[in-house]
Scaffold this motif. Structure first.
Motif, mmCIF file in Angstrom:
data_model
loop_
_atom_site.group_PDB
_atom_site.id
_atom_site.type_symbol
_atom_site.label_atom_id
_atom_site.label_comp_id
_atom_site.label_asym_id
_atom_site.label_seq_id
_atom_site.Cartn_x
_atom_site.Cartn_y
_atom_site.Cartn_z
ATOM 1 N N ASP A 137 27.603 34.005 51.808
ATOM 2 C CA ASP A 137 26.395 34.701 52.229
ATOM 3 C C ASP A 137 25.891 35.525 51.041
ATOM 4 O O ASP A 137 26.563 36.448 50.606
ATOM 5 C CB ASP A 137 26.751 35.606 53.426
ATOM 6 C CG ASP A 137 25.523 36.224 54.052
ATOM 7 O OD1 ASP A 137 24.398 35.807 53.706
ATOM 8 O OD2 ASP A 137 25.692 37.141 54.890
ATOM 9 N N SER A 138 24.737 35.143 50.502
ATOM 10 C CA SER A 138 24.236 35.836 49.310
ATOM 11 C C SER A 138 22.727 35.687 49.213
ATOM 12 O O SER A 138 22.165 34.749 49.778
ATOM 13 C CB SER A 138 24.873 35.232 48.051
ATOM 14 O OG SER A 138 24.616 33.838 47.997
ATOM 15 N N LEU A 160 34.295 30.949 41.155
ATOM 16 C CA LEU A 160 35.617 31.585 41.108
ATOM 17 C C LEU A 160 35.594 32.936 41.817
ATOM 18 O O LEU A 160 34.596 33.653 41.766
ATOM 19 C CB LEU A 160 36.055 31.831 39.655
ATOM 20 C CG LEU A 160 36.398 30.643 38.778
ATOM 21 C CD1 LEU A 160 36.895 31.146 37.414
ATOM 22 C CD2 LEU A 160 37.450 29.748 39.427
ATOM 23 N N MET A 161 36.720 33.236 42.458
ATOM 24 C CA MET A 161 36.857 34.517 43.148
ATOM 25 C C MET A 161 38.310 34.972 43.063
ATOM 26 O O MET A 161 39.204 34.145 43.252
ATOM 27 C CB MET A 161 36.472 34.296 44.617
ATOM 28 C CG MET A 161 36.447 35.513 45.468
ATOM 29 S SD MET A 161 36.036 35.050 47.185
ATOM 30 C CE MET A 161 37.671 35.055 47.884
ATOM 31 N N PRO A 162 38.561 36.252 42.778
ATOM 32 C CA PRO A 162 39.949 36.697 42.762
ATOM 33 C C PRO A 162 40.536 36.698 44.173
ATOM 34 O O PRO A 162 39.846 37.065 45.124
ATOM 35 C CB PRO A 162 39.880 38.134 42.214
ATOM 36 C CG PRO A 162 38.449 38.522 42.177
ATOM 37 C CD PRO A 162 37.610 37.326 42.460
ATOM 38 N N VAL A 204 39.352 28.801 42.861
ATOM 39 C CA VAL A 204 38.131 27.995 42.951
ATOM 40 C C VAL A 204 37.658 28.021 44.401
ATOM 41 O O VAL A 204 38.408 27.711 45.321
ATOM 42 C CB VAL A 204 38.407 26.536 42.530
ATOM 43 C CG1 VAL A 204 37.170 25.659 42.762
ATOM 44 C CG2 VAL A 204 38.859 26.464 41.071
ATOM 45 N N ILE A 205 36.407 28.440 44.606
ATOM 46 C CA ILE A 205 35.784 28.416 45.928
ATOM 47 C C ILE A 205 34.844 27.210 45.941
ATOM 48 O O ILE A 205 34.339 26.815 44.884
ATOM 49 C CB ILE A 205 35.053 29.752 46.171
ATOM 50 C CG1 ILE A 205 36.034 30.922 46.055
ATOM 51 C CG2 ILE A 205 34.355 29.767 47.527
ATOM 52 C CD1 ILE A 205 37.237 30.862 47.003
ATOM 53 N N GLY A 206 34.617 26.617 47.113
ATOM 54 C CA GLY A 206 34.001 25.281 47.166
ATOM 55 C C GLY A 206 32.552 25.122 46.745
ATOM 56 O O GLY A 206 31.717 24.641 47.515
ATOM 57 N N GLY A 251 28.215 37.434 46.307
ATOM 58 C CA GLY A 251 28.053 37.020 47.699
ATOM 59 C C GLY A 251 29.337 37.244 48.464
ATOM 60 O O GLY A 251 30.399 37.448 47.874
ATOM 61 N N GLU A 252 29.215 37.213 49.796
ATOM 62 C CA GLU A 252 30.389 37.392 50.644
ATOM 63 C C GLU A 252 30.854 36.022 51.103
ATOM 64 O O GLU A 252 30.106 35.273 51.727
ATOM 65 C CB GLU A 252 30.027 38.271 51.853
ATOM 66 C CG GLU A 252 31.255 38.758 52.581
ATOM 67 C CD GLU A 252 30.922 39.494 53.869
ATOM 68 O OE1 GLU A 252 29.732 39.706 54.175
ATOM 69 O OE2 GLU A 252 31.879 39.817 54.589
ATOM 70 N N ARG A 253 32.116 35.711 50.791
ATOM 71 C CA ARG A 253 32.633 34.382 51.129
ATOM 72 C C ARG A 253 33.499 34.460 52.386
ATOM 73 O O ARG A 253 34.299 35.386 52.546
ATOM 74 C CB ARG A 253 33.445 33.857 49.937
ATOM 75 C CG ARG A 253 34.092 32.523 50.170
ATOM 76 C CD ARG A 253 35.567 32.661 50.408
ATOM 77 N NE ARG A 253 36.216 31.373 50.583
ATOM 78 C CZ ARG A 253 37.504 31.231 50.804
ATOM 79 N NH1 ARG A 253 38.284 32.284 50.839
ATOM 80 N NH2 ARG A 253 38.026 30.043 50.981
ATOM 81 N N HIS A 254 33.293 33.481 53.274
ATOM 82 C CA HIS A 254 34.136 33.365 54.461
ATOM 83 C C HIS A 254 34.843 32.021 54.433
ATOM 84 O O HIS A 254 34.217 31.009 54.131
ATOM 85 C CB HIS A 254 33.286 33.441 55.737
ATOM 86 C CG HIS A 254 32.595 34.751 55.915
ATOM 87 N ND1 HIS A 254 33.259 35.888 56.305
ATOM 88 C CD2 HIS A 254 31.304 35.112 55.731
ATOM 89 C CE1 HIS A 254 32.405 36.888 56.374
ATOM 90 N NE2 HIS A 254 31.215 36.443 56.031
#
Ligand code: G1P
Length: 289
Positions: A137-138, A160-162, A204-206, A251-254
């Motif tokens: 969500d961004s 990428l996200m920690p 790695v986020i999709g 952005g907020e990732r779910h």
């Protein structure tokens, strides 16, 4: 090298075993976040980033996805006759969103194999890949953030996200020096590293922005983690050639592929809806500890 984001690939051939029994007859991509199927949120992100064609890599028994983006004559006719213009417009907008092409992945042999199945529909151009389990969500669509970096650098890009150290084994994990803009020049990328062996905590986020020569690389990739053809192993080739950037996206990732993540996504999206926010908050305030 200049290129624009025109086509995106959405792998959707998975069996959705984590969401049984809901996914016995309904594709998991059709499970809603509030009242919008997750795949519609993903398509919306791609369209907002300028994509004109969506290639869905589909499996057997998942025609509901194609139907969702098609005209629905009976429904539209009924809504029109009943004068329900708002709902009619909403339904019509979905089929007008984008040109959808569907290709079949005949056996589930991994994400790399799914992306390779899209080759005839993508051809010789750069393209995006969006995984339906990752909702981001961004304001600026995440795939658009990747496309921007990719166009500026002429290189491929991954989001990428920690993540906490005890979760790295669930993801592709990347490492390399930070660039002045905070992004990463990826030198190493591994799929689902065993606990304690991850090269960093950057998962790695999709979301992927890939060059057409990834297909030739994927053809050479041997089965990797879980005995599957892994996209990550093809990305490792780009990384070794200095052609892969890790984008620290905004952005907020779910994680909608996980039961708890899916529930949280529903609550987060519902709280942003003026028609639902107060009622939901009132209920949550009442929930006993
Ligand atoms: C896939 C990719 C993995 C990536 C993840 C992001 O794994 O193979 O590299 O980190 O998506 O959600 P999956 O979640 O399908 O096992």
């Amino acid at each position: 090298m200049k290129h624009a984001l025109r086509k995106v690939v959405i792998p959707a051939a998975g069996l959705g075993t984590r969401f049984l029994p809901a996914t016995k007859a309904v594709p998991k991509e059709m499970l809603p976040i509030v009242d919008v199927p997750t795949i519609q949120l993903i398509v919306d992100e791609a369209v907002r980033a300028g994509a004109q064609q969506v290639v869905v890599v589909n499996g057997r028994g998942k025609t509901a996805i194609e139907d969702h983006f098609d005209r629905s004559y009976e429904l539209e006719d009924t809504l029109q006759r009943k004068g329900k213009k708002d709902v009619f417009d909403q339904v019509r907008r979905i089929s007008d969103m984008v040109r959808l092409v569907s290709v079949r992945q005949k056996e589930p042999m991994g994400l790399g194999h799914a992306v390779l199945a899209a080759r005839p529909a993508v051809g010789e151009e750069w393209f995006g890949v969006l995984l339906g389990d990752d909702l981001i969500d961004s304001d600026e669509p995440a795939i658009g953030q990747l496309a921007r970096v990719s166009m500026q650098t002429g290189k491929a890009a991954v989001a990428l996200m920690p993540v906490p150290d005890d979760q790295t084994q669930m993801y592709g994990v990347a490492a390399g020096p930070a660039l002045p803009d905070g992004n990463i020049q990826i030198e190493k990328i591994v799929e689902k590293p065993p606990r304690g062996s991850a090269p960093s905590n950057l998962a790695v986020i999709g979301r992927y922005l890939l060059p057409p020569d990834i297909f030739g690389i994927l053809e050479q990739v041997k089965p990797g983690a879980g005995g599957e053809i892994q996209l990550t192993d093809a990305l490792a080739v780009l990384a070794r050639e200095g052609r892969l950037i890790g984008v620290r996206f905004n952005g907020e990732r779910h994680d909608a592929g996980d039961r708890l993540g899916y529930l949280i996504a529903n609550i987060a999206y519902a709280l942003k809806r003026p028609d639902l926010r107060e009622g939901l908050l009132a209920y949550m305030r009442k929930v006993p500890k």
